[in-house]
Enzyme design. Structure first.
Site, PDB file in Angstrom:
ATOM      1  CB  SER A 308     -27.853  25.162 -33.476  1.00 62.42           C
ATOM      2  OG  SER A 308     -26.996  26.187 -33.011  1.00 62.42           O
ATOM      3  CD  GLU A 309     -22.941  23.194 -27.072  1.00 66.23           C
ATOM      4  OE1 GLU A 309     -22.683  22.803 -25.926  1.00 66.23           O
ATOM      5  OE2 GLU A 309     -22.082  23.293 -27.972  1.00 66.23           O
ATOM      6  CE  LYS A 407     -38.276  31.511 -50.770  1.00 70.48           C
ATOM      7  NZ  LYS A 407     -39.082  32.380 -49.913  1.00 70.48           N
ATOM      8  NE  ARG A 545     -30.367  34.452 -53.724  1.00 71.91           N
ATOM      9  CZ  ARG A 545     -30.712  34.618 -52.448  1.00 71.91           C
ATOM     10  NH1 ARG A 545     -29.780  34.626 -51.516  1.00 71.91           N
ATOM     11  NH2 ARG A 545     -31.976  34.776 -52.109  1.00 71.91           N
TER      12      ARG A 545
END
Length: 628
Positions: A308-309, A407, A545
């Protein structure tokens, strides 16, 4: 009067002081009338005129009229005292010059009266102003009458928003006293004080108190329908990042009540000091905190590897500010844009900068999103780890630390399964001959304030008036602060042999519903329910979810080995030989390459990860749309 120009206010102060001098002189004459010799009214007129001119001139020179009366402090009393002494001495000189006979007691009476009226008028005006303004302020209770509490009270008195009505402290020497004119009570008097003073906020002024103490206090305040806020932490105030009166909402780590263990400097520095360190995913929640902790240990160079820039720009700029603030020199920061899925890119970076230590934090961690994007989850978490590890071996990296997750233990989702596979890949590489690189994995639960964390979500929902959404009434999670997690990751990397899986002590699991209730109550609101239909905020259960489970675990089995650090232990778990891992990777790659999601799911089910999906259906968004 408050709206008058500054010059007009000064003129009023001068007039008040003139009357004060005249009254003081009159009282001195009245009290000494039997011993006064008045030869000439003209002499007295001249004496009074010169006394006024000289005294006011001295007051001007001392800067008495530059002080803002509403903010006048005890220091101003010293200026008034000096001025009154000069005025008294000037009166004595004028009595001699004008040949006026006034006994010494009269001169002393003049000085004392002038001091009383000139100083008293200013403090009276200040008190009148504060009383007038306080009626418009929000009455607050300050919990803690120590140094921080007193500073906060002083700051609030000078402000225009809050009025400190009462201080609370369990120190018996302070109770039933007045500090800055504010009564001090003990904790048992809090309910009565809230009702008596109409308290609308409680401000916790205990910046250096242990979290366990803060938790007890917050639990005692939770039942009151009053918003609770805290002053900044001591570190923030010492660093100059925040001031005492910059109030914050209660931090969730205070509700957890678990005190962090101070990091061991030797362990923190062992693989960082004067070494070249690389952090993948450097712009993420854990990666960025690792960078902050690493730069304080003075590495030779720190390489920020991030896809990510925007994230890379933010952390690079922040680290430059940290180095400037702490006067850290000789550290070079290299911001590199790249993905861990390209082995040649990460290998080129490691070789060209001669990297010695790698912290691999780059991963897709959001459970539902990875469920919806299975191929990218496998590519990034499994193959990204493999490519980065192979690049580390080729570049002769000394230490490779994988940031894993709870997890990964008996996973019910794709994200946890991919992280467990990443652990197996590193363990297989550790057993493969010919590698000088030491691999280890650090497994922990949720961190507070990370991307996707429930805490900022709950806070935003409360600010918007609700409802607060919780997936299930019984869902529980382990929590740890990001700084503590990063420090333990760095220290765990110094322990054990290659292929070791370390587990961080996360404390007691927290019920998410209880956390939501506490956040609502400490915001000064009530939970709306059948028992309390007039409450402010609803708690709504949205259902689990995709891939989510009620309880998280940190260990697959019970076989653990204690380490030198009280919050770190080593897990003894199943490993795979490298040939078996290689076959598994080939099957995964083929399924991903040809986008056979059903086959990919079967491979994950067959892998020795303990994967048992909570949902029988495949949730990958592209796959489900193709099937439709």
């Amino acid at each position: 009067m408050l709206q008058l120009p500054r010059a007009a206010k000064r003129a009023i102060s001068v007039i008040i002081d003139i009357f004060a001098i005249l009254i003081s002189l009159s009282l001195a004459l009245v009290l000494s009338r039997d011993a006064i010799s008045i030869d000439s009214a003209l002499s007295w007129l001249g004496l009074i005129t010169w006394l006024l001119i000289g005294s006011i001139a001295v007051f001007v020179k001392l800067g008495l009229y530059r002080a803002v009366v509403r903010y006048v402090s005890v220091r101003a009393f010293g200026v008034v005292l000096t001025g009154a002494v000069f005025s008294t001495l000037f009166l004595w000189a004028l009595l001699i010059a004008f040949n006026v006979d006034l006994p010494a007691t009269g001169i002393v009476n003049y000085g004392l009266t002038a001091l009383l009226i000139i100083g008293g008028s200013r403090f009276a005006m200040r008190e009148l102003y504060h009383r007038m303004v306080s009626r418009k302020k929000i009455p607050v209770m300050i919990y803690g009458a120590g140094s921080a509490g007193r500073q906060l009270a002083q700051a609030l008195n000078n402000g225009e928003e809050y009025a400190p009505a009462v201080l609370v402290d369990d120190d018996k020497t302070l109770q039933r006293t007045l500090l800055l004119g504010i009564p001090v009570i003990d904790s048992s008097g809090v309910p009565d004080a809230i009702e008596r003073y109409g308290i609308q906020r409680i401000l916790l002024a205990l910046p250096s108190a242990p979290r366990s103490v803060r938790k007890q206090i917050l639990e005692s305040l939770e039942s009151f329908n009053v918003k609770v806020q805290t002053v900044p932490g001591m570190a923030d105030m010492v660093n100059g990042d925040m001031s005492i009166d910059q109030l914050q909402d209660v931090r969730i780590e205070d509700l957890l009540g678990r005190d962090a263990v101070e990091p061991d400097p030797a362990l923190m520095q062992q693989h960082i000091r004067d070494k070249v360190v690389l952090v993948t995913g450097a712009g993420g929640s854990i990666g960025s905190e690792l960078c902050r902790q690493i730069v304080l240990q003075k590495p030779k160079a720190l390489i920020l590897y991030e896809i990510s820039e925007f994230g890379l720009y933010n952390i690079e700029r922040e680290l430059q500010e940290i180095m400037q603030r702490h006067k850290l020199k000789g550290i070079t920061i290299y911001p590199i844009i790249g993905t861990v899925q390209r082995r040649n890119r990460i290998a080129a970076v490691m070789k060209s900068f001669h990297v010695q230590t790698v912290y691999h934090a780059a991963a897709y961690k959001h459970v539902p999103l990875v469920e919806f994007n299975m191929v990218e989850g496998v590519r990034n978490n499994v193959f990204g780890t493999w490519h980065t590890a192979e690049a580390a071996i080729a570049a002769n990296v000394e230490l490779f630390v994988l940031i894993s997750t709870d997890k990964a233990v008996r996973p019910t989702n794709v994200m946890g399964t991919t992280k467990r596979l990443a652990e197996l890949v590193l363990q297989g590489l550790a057993e493969r001959n010919g590698s000088a690189t030491r691999f280890c994995m650090v497994r922990f639960g949720n961190v507070l304030g990370s991307s996707g964390s429930v805490v900022p979500l709950f806070k935003k929902q409360i600010e918007q008036g609700g409802p607060v959404t919780v997936t299930h009434p019984d869902i529980t999670r382990y929590f740890m602060t990001i700084p503590e997690a990063a420090q333990l990751v760095i220290q765990a990397g110094t322990m054990g042999g290659s292929g070791a899986v370390f587990v961080l002590d996360m404390g007691e699991p927290v019920k998410i519903t209880d956390m939501a209730r506490k956040m609502i109550h400490l915001s000064g609101l009530e939970v709306r329910s059948e028992q309390n239909p007039t409450g402010d905020i609803d708690i709504v259960y949205s259902g689990l979810r995709p891939g989510e489970k009620l309880y998280e675990e940190l260990l697959i089995g019970d076989d653990v080995v204690e380490c030198d650090h009280p919050r770190i232990c080593r897990a003894q778990e199943l490993t795979l030989a490298w040939p078996e891992v290689e076959v598994l990777l080939e099957r995964l790659n083929d399924a991903c390459q040809n986008f056979r999601i059903d086959e990919l799911r079967e491979i994950l089910l067959d892998s020795p990860t303990g994967y048992k999906p909570s949902d029988e259906d495949i949730n990958d968004l592209i796959w489900t749309n193709i099937k439709q």
